[in-house]
Design an enzyme around this catalytic site. Sequence first.
Site, PDB file in Angstrom:
ATOM      1  N   HIS A  29       0.852  -1.208   0.000  1.00 19.38           N
ATOM      2  CA  HIS A  29       0.000   0.000   0.000  1.00 19.38           C
ATOM      3  C   HIS A  29       0.887   1.257   0.000  1.00 19.38           C
ATOM      4  CE1 HIS A  29      -3.031   2.837   1.434  1.00 19.38           C
ATOM      5  NE2 HIS A  29      -3.947   1.908   1.516  1.00 19.38           N
ATOM      6  N   GLU A  87      -1.035   1.303  -5.300  1.00 18.53           N
ATOM      7  CA  GLU A  87      -0.860   0.077  -4.519  1.00 18.53           C
ATOM      8  C   GLU A  87      -0.797  -1.147  -5.438  1.00 18.53           C
ATOM      9  OE1 GLU A  87      -4.090   0.335  -1.648  1.00 18.53           O
ATOM     10  OE2 GLU A  87      -3.917   2.517  -1.818  1.00 18.53           O
TER      11      GLU A  87
HETATM   12  O1  TA6 Z   1      -6.167   1.690  -0.346  1.00 15.32           O
HETATM   13  C1  TA6 Z   1      -7.186   2.622  -0.162  1.00 15.32           C
HETATM   14  C2  TA6 Z   1      -7.899   2.331   1.154  1.00 15.32           C
HETATM   15  O2  TA6 Z   1      -8.491   1.052   1.133  1.00 15.32           O
HETATM   16  C3  TA6 Z   1      -8.907   3.442   1.403  1.00 15.32           C
HETATM   17  O3  TA6 Z   1     -10.230   2.963   1.304  1.00 15.32           O
HETATM   18  C4  TA6 Z   1      -8.542   3.938   2.810  1.00 15.32           C
HETATM   19  O4  TA6 Z   1      -9.248   3.209   3.774  1.00 15.32           O
HETATM   20  C5  TA6 Z   1      -7.034   3.645   2.821  1.00 15.32           C
HETATM   21  O5  TA6 Z   1      -6.946   2.356   2.236  1.00 15.32           O
HETATM   22  C6  TA6 Z   1      -6.351   3.763   4.151  1.00 15.32           C
HETATM   23  O6  TA6 Z   1      -6.805   2.754   5.017  1.00 15.32           O
HETATM   24  P1  TA6 Z   1      -6.236   2.770   6.547  1.00 15.32           P
HETATM   25  O7  TA6 Z   1      -6.861   1.572   7.192  1.00 15.32           O
HETATM   26  O8  TA6 Z   1      -4.741   2.685   6.455  1.00 15.32           O
HETATM   27  O9  TA6 Z   1      -6.670   4.099   7.105  1.00 15.32           O
END
Ligand code: TA6
Length: 303
Positions: A172, A275
Amino acid sequence: MGTKETIAEMNAQFGIAGAARVVEGKGGLPKVEVTGAAAAGEMYLLGGEVTSWVPRGREETLFVSAASKWEDGKAIRGGVPVCFPWFGNKADDPKAPAHGFVRAKAWRLESVERKGDTVAVSMSTASDDGTKRLWPAEFRLVHRATFGAELTMELEMRNTGSAPLRFEEALHTYFRVEDITKVRVRGLDGIRYIDKTDGFKEKTQLGDVVIGKETDNVYLGTAHAVEIEDPAMRRRIRVSKENSLATVVWNPWFEKAKAMSDMGDDEWRQFVCVETCNVAKHAVTLEPGAQHRMKAVVSVEES
Ligand code: TA6
């Protein structure tokens, strides 16, 4: 390493003079600090997470929030969180931690190797009684990051149990940009995606991805490399990948960022997440004893 080894003991075992040290990072958390000939970087044992990659002669490539928590059991906000064994919320348990549990766990440092002008750091985590309460599976996960003129991240998952496993995984990555409103993400034209900001509707990408509002797109069936054009920093970041069929592009924009306790109110302007992942219909099924390796390769050039 059985017991919780001290940082000094890990440094004695894994440190390489002039190339890598195990030191106390933010919040007193152990990290490997890389000072290789081709790049500097860092990787925390918390989450097995890369939080910095600076190719020689260039600027920092990754974004980490100034408001990030630095505590065992809490995900770092920024860098490259490893999402596993599910992505987003757990379908059958809304109380389970978002993006799985490995990004908030202390991993084990397995090796630090200098190869020419690069330094490779491997960390691992595995199933235990705690993880089995959330996900009844036996697994071992190794994250190997190679810091050089490119940043290579390989996530190797082995099913160490006797039943097939189905899991999602994501690197991510938070890429640092000067101004998100000027950024374009190339390489997803014509690709179908799920728009999580619009009722998870499936859509088709037309041209480059530009960010002018909260953006949370899950691109499906794409093994393509993507490029992040950052005109304000006059740089192009290229992310190529292996064994990954999905790519997520995310920026929370200001509303969502304001609601995040580990994100500064204006920091949404300074990053885009691209990601490398296998999520949704591209979740991976692994037979007992089998292994799957997803790889992301990041490079930077002037633009
Ligand atoms: O990758 C995008 C995502 O799934 C968004 O929906 C947002 O939730 C982001 O990840 C960050 O998630 P986190 O749990 O690290 O706040």
